[in-house]
Design an enzyme around this catalytic site. Structure first.
Site, short mmCIF file in Angstrom:
data_model
loop_
_atom_site.label_atom_id
_atom_site.label_comp_id
_atom_site.label_asym_id
_atom_site.label_seq_id
_atom_site.Cartn_x
_atom_site.Cartn_y
_atom_site.Cartn_z
N LYS A 159 0.81 -1.23 0.00
CA LYS A 159 0.00 0.00 0.00
C LYS A 159 0.84 1.28 0.00
CE LYS A 159 -4.56 -1.38 1.52
NZ LYS A 159 -4.40 -2.81 1.92
N GLU B 108 -10.25 7.29 4.29
CA GLU B 108 -10.92 6.41 5.24
C GLU B 108 -10.07 5.15 5.37
OE1 GLU B 108 -12.01 6.80 2.08
OE2 GLU B 108 -11.25 4.83 1.50
N SER C 167 1.60 -9.75 -1.00
CA SER C 167 1.30 -8.32 -0.88
C SER C 167 1.68 -7.72 0.46
CB SER C 167 -0.19 -8.08 -1.16
OG SER C 167 -0.99 -8.91 -0.34
C1 LIG Z 1 -5.19 -3.91 1.49
C2 LIG Z 1 -4.45 -5.15 1.24
C3 LIG Z 1 -4.79 -6.01 0.16
C4 LIG Z 1 -5.97 -5.80 -0.74
O1 LIG Z 1 -5.97 -4.63 -1.49
P1 LIG Z 1 -5.74 -4.59 -3.07
O2 LIG Z 1 -6.06 -3.19 -3.40
O3 LIG Z 1 -6.65 -5.57 -3.73
O4 LIG Z 1 -4.32 -4.93 -3.32
C5 LIG Z 1 -4.00 -7.13 -0.06
N1 LIG Z 1 -2.96 -7.42 0.74
C6 LIG Z 1 -2.60 -6.63 1.78
C7 LIG Z 1 -1.44 -7.02 2.60
C8 LIG Z 1 -3.34 -5.47 2.07
O5 LIG Z 1 -3.00 -4.70 3.11
#
Ligand SMILES: *Cc1c(COP(=O)(O)O)cnc(C)c1O
Length: 405
Positions: free
Chosen positions: A96, A118, A383
């Site tokens: 993010k 938010e 992610s």
């Molecule tokens: C917020 C988040 C996601 C999901 O958000 P996307 O916009 O679909 O990438 C996935 N993995 C993590 C670790 C997150 O914090």
């Protein structure tokens, strides 16, 4: 579709990816979003902006993040190769920050003093508060009172980073009300503040901007994978909540002979209200200022959604994913809670990497794919890191003794 010129054509001037996207807003917010669109299109092409963002990515975020070959996990599954793009090693522990740093840099070029957003589980709020602290900007985070009570560690992190938390006490006191509250506050302050969305969602230009800021994931991994192996992966997969880490993971491969797979959360199963697989089970519709696929109830309103991964439970999805689904360029699959938890434990136990529950969906899919594709190679985007999920997982599943090969 000519994917070589894809980025020149999509989104179009009005923010559409085919029939999806756009800007469906009241007049004052439309004016504010048009201002951001214009600023983005002129400022972000400048070499000064690009080189400053590059320096930030390297020196502050720690990019490029590595691509890692999961040797032990791959061996356990057979003759296959699972690789991870390690966004969990990005500063603050997830992807993010890639778009938050871009949005905050744009805000400072536009002369804005404050970032407004938010947050639901608090992940976006923490990343944005980090970016605000870096640039010396004010930060106002709207959060439902129910979420504030549930996400105490993230609330504490945001406060330590200097953000102001605005508790939202109407309706269900969760994400949807927080979005409404943040938009209302932004409409009052748009001359001095900028709204920073948390994914490839919302009205134009946000889906385009967030895609561009997340593009570094796939741009890096494509080059890294080529250097490591001499070829491209057969497949790339990533989890899909709003769609930001997956869009960033896929965009650099659109013109390549590589299968792209978005992994949606199946939660408890396909019954109404038990999952958040908007592309798999949804239909075209509009909410929060844009058109995309959407899970609806009997009245056409956003359906209740559920996933063990709170970052994935949203009843719609980024409009570019809707377009990619219709084009057939990206395939969408689902993974349920139990499979995600199994992958959470296996990646921890066999590789020494504790993934976020969101990311565990992509890892689980990669494991499934690997079993079906002997000698194949799949690159899954990890992610984020799973520290935030540990307490919940341990309380509900123990330490994973049942999840070994
Ligand atoms: C917020 C988040 C996601 C999901 O958000 P996307 O916009 O679909 O990438 C996935 N993995 C993590 C670790 C997150 O914090």
């Amino acid at each position: 579709m000519n994917y070589k010129r894809y980025f020149r054509d999509y989104p179009d001037q009005n923010g559409f990816f085919g029939p999806y996207g756009g800007m469906e807003l009241p007049a004052d917010l439309e004016k504010a979003c048009k201002e951001i669109d214009q600023a983005y299109r002129s400022i972000c092409q400048s070499s000064r902006f690009i080189s400053e963002l590059r320096r930030i990515r390297k020196e502050f975020q720690g990019r490029p993040t590595p691509v890692y070959h999961c040797n032990r996990l791959s061996e356990k599954l057979g003759n296959c190769h699972i690789y991870l793009k390690r966004e969990d090693l990005n500063h603050s522990g997830a992807h993010k920050l890639n778009h938050c740093m871009g949005e905050a840099l744009l805000a400072s070029y536009m002369g804005k003093e404050k970032l407004i957003a938010e947050t639901g589980a608090g992940q976006h709020g923490v990343a944005l508060a980090t970016a605000a602290a870096y640039f010396g900007l004010k930060c106002e985070i709207h959060m439902g009172e129910v979420d504030i009570a549930k996400q105490a560690p993230n609330v504490a992190r945001m406060k330590v980073l200097g953000a102001e938390i605005v508790p939202v006490s109407h309706g269900l006191k969760t994400l949807k009300e927080a979005v409404d509250s943040a938009f209302a506050s932004y409409a009052k302050q748009y001359k001095t503040a900028i709204y920073c969305i948390g994914s490839t969602l919302g009205p134009h230009p946000f889906p385009m901007m967030v895609r561009d800021f997340q593009y570094c994931i796939g741009e890096e991994s494509r080059q890294q994978f080529l250097e490591m192996t001499g070829h491209l992966p057969d497949a790339v997969c990533a989890c899909v909540g709003g769609g930001s880490n997956s869009t960033g993971s896929f965009a650099a491969y659109l013109a390549d002979p590589v299968d792209l797979i978005g992994v949606e959360p199946l939660g408890h199963g396909p019954a109404f209200g038990q999952h958040a697989a908007s592309l798999t089970y949804g239909e075209p519709g509009s909410m929060h200022g844009f058109k995309s696929y959407m899970l609806k109830d009997d009245h056409g309103e956003p359906a209740p959604v559920y996933s063990i991964a709170s970052g994935l439970d949203y009843p719609s999805v980024g409009p570019e994913h809707a377009f990619w689904k219709d084009l057939g360029r990206v395939q969408y699959e689902t993974i349920g809670d139990e499979e995600a938890v199994d992958a959470f434990f296996k990646l921890s136990r066999y590789e020494g990497i504790i993934p976020a529950l969101e990311s565990s969906h992509a890892v689980a899919y990669a494991m499934k794919w690997a079993k079906q594709h002997p000698y194949g190679s799949i690159l899954a985007t990890c992610s984020g890191r799973g520290d935030k999920d540990l307490d919940y997982v341990i309380e509900n599943y123990g330490f994973g003794e049942d999840h070994q090969f």
